[in-house]
Each structure stands twice: as structure tokens, then as C-alpha cells.
Scaffold this motif. Structure first.
Motif, PDB file in Angstrom:
ATOM      1  N   ASP A 120     -10.420   7.183  -0.279  1.00 39.94           N
ATOM      2  CA  ASP A 120     -10.818   6.198  -1.286  1.00 39.94           C
ATOM      3  C   ASP A 120     -10.665   6.812  -2.663  1.00 39.94           C
ATOM      4  N   ARG A 180      -3.320   6.543   0.487  1.00 34.79           N
ATOM      5  CA  ARG A 180      -4.743   6.721   0.217  1.00 34.79           C
ATOM      6  C   ARG A 180      -4.977   8.120  -0.335  1.00 34.79           C
ATOM      7  N   SER A 194      -7.314   3.790  -2.810  1.00 34.86           N
ATOM      8  CA  SER A 194      -5.956   3.650  -2.290  1.00 34.86           C
ATOM      9  C   SER A 194      -5.046   3.236  -3.431  1.00 34.86           C
ATOM     10  N   CYS A 240       0.855  -1.180   0.000  1.00 37.25           N
ATOM     11  CA  CYS A 240       0.000   0.000   0.000  1.00 37.25           C
ATOM     12  C   CYS A 240       0.894   1.235   0.000  1.00 37.25           C
TER      13      CYS A 240
END
Length: 79
Positions: free
Chosen positions: A52, A47, A54, A44
Motif C-alpha cells: 500500500d 504495489r 498501489s 494497475c
């Protein structure tokens, strides 16, 4: 021992491996086409300001995935 959770729970900077897709149809095909197959490493990266989508590093490419779609991707974050 697997520590399965969904991709949307992965925090920026964390790494995991894809274990299973629980979606079907066109979205499943799209995720598979992006390289989200079993044992694929995922990181990851961050973000968006509203949380939303990501951004994930997958097979050398940065891919943005919406939370509702990333909840359908099971990962093992214990790797």
C-alpha cells in the motif's frame, strides 16, 4: 454484463474501466480531478513493497492511490 469490483482488487498488469465512485467530499473531488470519471481506463502497474499504496496508469499519468481510497472506486474488469 458488468463484473464490478473495487480498484484495490485489480492486480498488477490488469486493466479495467471506472464505473462509479462511492466516496464523497474532498476525496471524491480529488479523484475526479485526477480523471477518475466513468469509463476511464485504468491499469494497475504495481504495489509498493508493503502492499500500500498501489500505482495506476490513469490517462497517461502514474498515480499512487491508497488501498482505503481505491476501495471506493468501482470498476468493470470484464472489459
Amino acid at each position: 454484463m458488468e463484473h464490478l469490483r473495487n480498484l484495490s482488487q485489480l492486480r498488477p498488469g490488469e486493466r479495467a474501466r471506472v464505473k462509479r465512485l462511492t466516496t464523497s467530499g474532498a476525496m471524491r473531488r480529488r479523484l475526479l480531478d485526477l480523471g477518475l470519471i466513468e469509463e476511464t481506463a485504468v491499469m494497475c502497474l504495481g504495489r509498493s513493497p508493503l502492499g500500500d499504496p498501489s500505482a495506476y496508469l490513469i490517462r497517461g499519468a502514474v498515480i499512487a492511490i491508497r488501498a482505503r481510497d481505491s476501495r471506493q472506486i468501482l470498476i468493470d474488469a470484464g472489459c
